[in-house]
Write a protein that holds these residues in place. Sequence first.
Motif, short mmCIF file in Angstrom:
data_model
loop_
_atom_site.label_atom_id
_atom_site.label_comp_id
_atom_site.label_asym_id
_atom_site.label_seq_id
_atom_site.Cartn_x
_atom_site.Cartn_y
_atom_site.Cartn_z
N HIS A 311 0.83 -1.21 0.00
CA HIS A 311 0.00 0.00 0.00
C HIS A 311 0.86 1.26 0.00
O HIS A 311 0.51 2.25 -0.66
CB HIS A 311 -0.91 -0.01 1.22
CG HIS A 311 -1.88 1.13 1.25
ND1 HIS A 311 -3.07 1.12 0.55
CD2 HIS A 311 -1.84 2.34 1.89
CE1 HIS A 311 -3.71 2.25 0.75
NE2 HIS A 311 -3.00 3.00 1.56
N TYR A 498 -14.49 -3.40 17.53
CA TYR A 498 -13.04 -3.22 17.37
C TYR A 498 -12.41 -2.70 18.66
O TYR A 498 -13.01 -1.87 19.36
CB TYR A 498 -12.73 -2.22 16.25
CG TYR A 498 -13.03 -2.72 14.88
CD1 TYR A 498 -12.14 -3.55 14.20
CD2 TYR A 498 -14.23 -2.39 14.25
CE1 TYR A 498 -12.42 -4.01 12.93
CE2 TYR A 498 -14.52 -2.85 12.97
CZ TYR A 498 -13.60 -3.66 12.31
OH TYR A 498 -13.88 -4.12 11.06
N LYS A 501 -10.30 1.51 18.31
CA LYS A 501 -11.11 2.00 17.18
C LYS A 501 -10.64 3.37 16.71
O LYS A 501 -10.54 3.63 15.50
CB LYS A 501 -12.58 2.08 17.60
CG LYS A 501 -13.55 2.49 16.48
CD LYS A 501 -13.60 1.44 15.38
CE LYS A 501 -14.86 1.58 14.52
NZ LYS A 501 -15.04 2.88 13.90
N ARG A 504 -7.53 3.08 14.57
CA ARG A 504 -7.83 2.54 13.24
C ARG A 504 -8.45 3.62 12.35
O ARG A 504 -8.06 3.78 11.18
CB ARG A 504 -8.79 1.36 13.37
CG ARG A 504 -8.23 0.18 14.15
CD ARG A 504 -9.31 -0.86 14.41
NE ARG A 504 -8.94 -1.83 15.41
CZ ARG A 504 -8.40 -3.02 15.16
NH1 ARG A 504 -8.15 -3.37 13.92
NH2 ARG A 504 -8.10 -3.85 16.15
N ASP A 505 -9.42 4.35 12.89
CA ASP A 505 -10.09 5.39 12.10
C ASP A 505 -9.15 6.55 11.79
O ASP A 505 -9.23 7.15 10.71
CB ASP A 505 -11.32 5.90 12.85
CG ASP A 505 -12.42 4.86 12.94
OD1 ASP A 505 -12.40 3.88 12.16
OD2 ASP A 505 -13.30 5.00 13.82
N ALA A 508 -6.75 5.18 8.93
CA ALA A 508 -7.36 4.58 7.74
C ALA A 508 -7.12 5.36 6.45
O ALA A 508 -6.92 4.75 5.39
CB ALA A 508 -8.86 4.38 7.97
N ASP A 512 -3.85 0.67 4.15
CA ASP A 512 -4.75 -0.35 3.62
C ASP A 512 -5.80 -0.71 4.68
O ASP A 512 -5.46 -1.12 5.79
CB ASP A 512 -3.93 -1.59 3.26
CG ASP A 512 -4.72 -2.62 2.47
OD1 ASP A 512 -5.91 -2.81 2.77
OD2 ASP A 512 -4.13 -3.24 1.57
N ARG A 513 -7.07 -0.60 4.32
CA ARG A 513 -8.15 -0.84 5.27
C ARG A 513 -8.20 -2.31 5.71
O ARG A 513 -8.65 -2.63 6.80
CB ARG A 513 -9.49 -0.42 4.68
CG ARG A 513 -9.60 1.09 4.43
CD ARG A 513 -10.96 1.45 3.85
NE ARG A 513 -12.03 1.23 4.82
CZ ARG A 513 -12.42 2.13 5.72
NH1 ARG A 513 -11.80 3.31 5.79
NH2 ARG A 513 -13.42 1.87 6.55
N ARG A 514 -7.74 -3.22 4.86
CA ARG A 514 -7.71 -4.64 5.26
C ARG A 514 -6.78 -4.85 6.45
O ARG A 514 -7.01 -5.73 7.27
CB ARG A 514 -7.26 -5.51 4.09
CG ARG A 514 -8.21 -5.56 2.91
CD ARG A 514 -7.57 -6.30 1.76
NE ARG A 514 -6.35 -5.64 1.30
CZ ARG A 514 -5.50 -6.16 0.40
NH1 ARG A 514 -5.74 -7.36 -0.11
NH2 ARG A 514 -4.42 -5.50 0.04
N MET A 516 -5.90 -2.21 8.64
CA MET A 516 -6.35 -1.40 9.76
C MET A 516 -7.57 -1.97 10.46
O MET A 516 -7.79 -1.73 11.65
CB MET A 516 -6.65 0.04 9.31
CG MET A 516 -5.45 0.80 8.76
SD MET A 516 -3.95 0.65 9.79
CE MET A 516 -4.49 1.43 11.30
N TYR A 517 -8.38 -2.73 9.73
CA TYR A 517 -9.62 -3.23 10.33
C TYR A 517 -9.64 -4.75 10.48
O TYR A 517 -10.71 -5.34 10.62
CB TYR A 517 -10.84 -2.74 9.54
CG TYR A 517 -11.03 -1.25 9.67
CD1 TYR A 517 -11.57 -0.69 10.81
CD2 TYR A 517 -10.61 -0.39 8.65
CE1 TYR A 517 -11.73 0.68 10.94
CE2 TYR A 517 -10.76 0.99 8.76
CZ TYR A 517 -11.31 1.52 9.91
OH TYR A 517 -11.46 2.88 10.04
N LYS A 518 -8.47 -5.38 10.46
CA LYS A 518 -8.46 -6.82 10.74
C LYS A 518 -8.67 -7.01 12.24
O LYS A 518 -8.22 -6.21 13.06
CB LYS A 518 -7.15 -7.46 10.29
CG LYS A 518 -5.91 -7.12 11.08
CD LYS A 518 -4.69 -7.78 10.45
CE LYS A 518 -3.43 -7.49 11.24
NZ LYS A 518 -3.36 -8.18 12.51
#
Length: 596
Positions: A311, A498, A501, A504-505, A508, A512-514, A516-518
Amino acid sequence: MCGIFGCIGKISEENAKKCIKSISHRGPDAVVVKELEGITLAHARLSIMDISESANQPMADLTGRYWIVYNGEVYNFLELRRELEAKGYRFRTNSDTEVILYAYIAWGMDFQYKCNGMWSVAIWDNLKKECFFSRDRFGVKPFYYFEQDGNFYFASEMKAFFPIMNERKINYRIFEKKDYFTYEATENCCIRGIKKILAGHCGSYRSGRLYTERWWNTLEHLMEVPDEYDEQVGMLRDFFLDACKIRMRSDVPIGTALSGGVDSSAVAGAMRYLSQNKASYINKDWQHAFVASMPDTVLDETRYAEMAAEHIGVEIQKVMVSAAISPSDLFGYMYICEDPYITSPIPFMQTYGSIVKEGIKVTIDGHGADELFGGYGSDLFYAALEVREDDEACREILETYNNMALAEHRVTFQQLREKVEALRNAADMAEDRNEDRIGVFNRRLYRQTYREVLPTLLRCYDRYSMGNGLEIRMPFMDYRIVCFAFSVPMQSKTNGGYTKKIVRDMAAPFMDRRVMYKKPKVGFNSPMTEWLQGEMKEFVLDTVHSRDFLECGLLNSLDTCIKVSEFYKLEQASYTDGESIWVSLVPYLWKKAMGL
């Protein structure tokens, strides 16, 4: 970033050299000893800012009255320098060391509040024959001392004292209590007679006595944060990007240990964002990403690290971590680390050692976010305690917990309720009157940050990195972010299924959101079960059946032998089983590594 040593009193030049050379791994670029009237100062330098010889230490001001030895980095030194120049001070180097020295001369103890960074510093007043000491807000950098035969010694590591100590004795209380975490936040050390200046404390040695005081308490520096969550996210993003920007100030290339987790990926994404947006005063040579690869183990996160690297458009270098090392190498790692710990130093020492072999002296990593923003599964029990009257909220927290936990640790709703009830009394105990202001969940995180987990992790990462001659910079440990973390409510940290949170936000938009939100959390650790059943099996069995082990006074050797035997009979050992075996062996391994 460096190693420091000093003796207020009398020490031969030969002994002073032995002491500083024992920690020269911290600073392999220059080792200097300076004898003054009343004190001997020594410094082992890792050159990061102003790599010229003129920035070597010990360093004096223009008058020769004040002398400094300093371990750390103050990232906002350019801004402080401009302030000092406006007051008439002139500089001979481009180092942050000289800025710290004149900041102390100009502002006295108040200079500490102006500094954004990590440090342990000693400043000698050659006129008054007094020495001022300071340790950064969170104890990122270590500061040890001990007294003997009328002399006062201080250093970056305990082993610096070994060449001149009359005797070395074990502090048995730490091992009796298996207190591998909480003692780091106290003055206590595993070697009797050696103490620490605590995180956020400063002091002075004058007229034969040490005087210390606390200069920083995060709970006295909480900030006003917006009520709207989106505004909180924006506020954290501003802090985080600036924290990364000032940590990208370096005269040598920058690397990053990219685990594929949320925190390290956020750091890597921020560096790319800052570079693309032409941030000023940063080193543009930052595209050196490394991942510790442990194939076929539960802890391998290479896939997510590769996603993060793709990314941001960099090639990731895999460090193949292996437990297939000699016993002498293992004991060497443990000697560098100095203190007992619940996991093996192998993956950390090998990862940072490999980074240095690639010509990198400084990394910017994601340490600290778990403790500040609630990244551990056990934190969620305190989140449930805070909302215990709300069944719907508790069920959401339960789902979050089970999504990130290993299968062996998952719980039912009833088990969650039982855990919450068991925590009620302990959670109500506040050691600092200001803790009542921040709620049950944040109170848990505060204890984790200041009295339990984080102080030990900071110590360990100092040794893992500096044992290889590498500096780690940690944007999440920027004091503005720490103050912010304890100023926002639980719901900003844990919601929507999460943990962390808001982190992550915040990150983001530039990662890559995949990634950050795994949801599953792995973490950088040692796959002890696989190692104990594989490469380390012969070593462990030889160890527990050795006479040396059976005669070790730091553990119940017979019980440990039985425990090891039972472990090897298990058809399918869990991650926890392996970790438990390692913890059982730690006292003996530590004692042997330290030559005690």
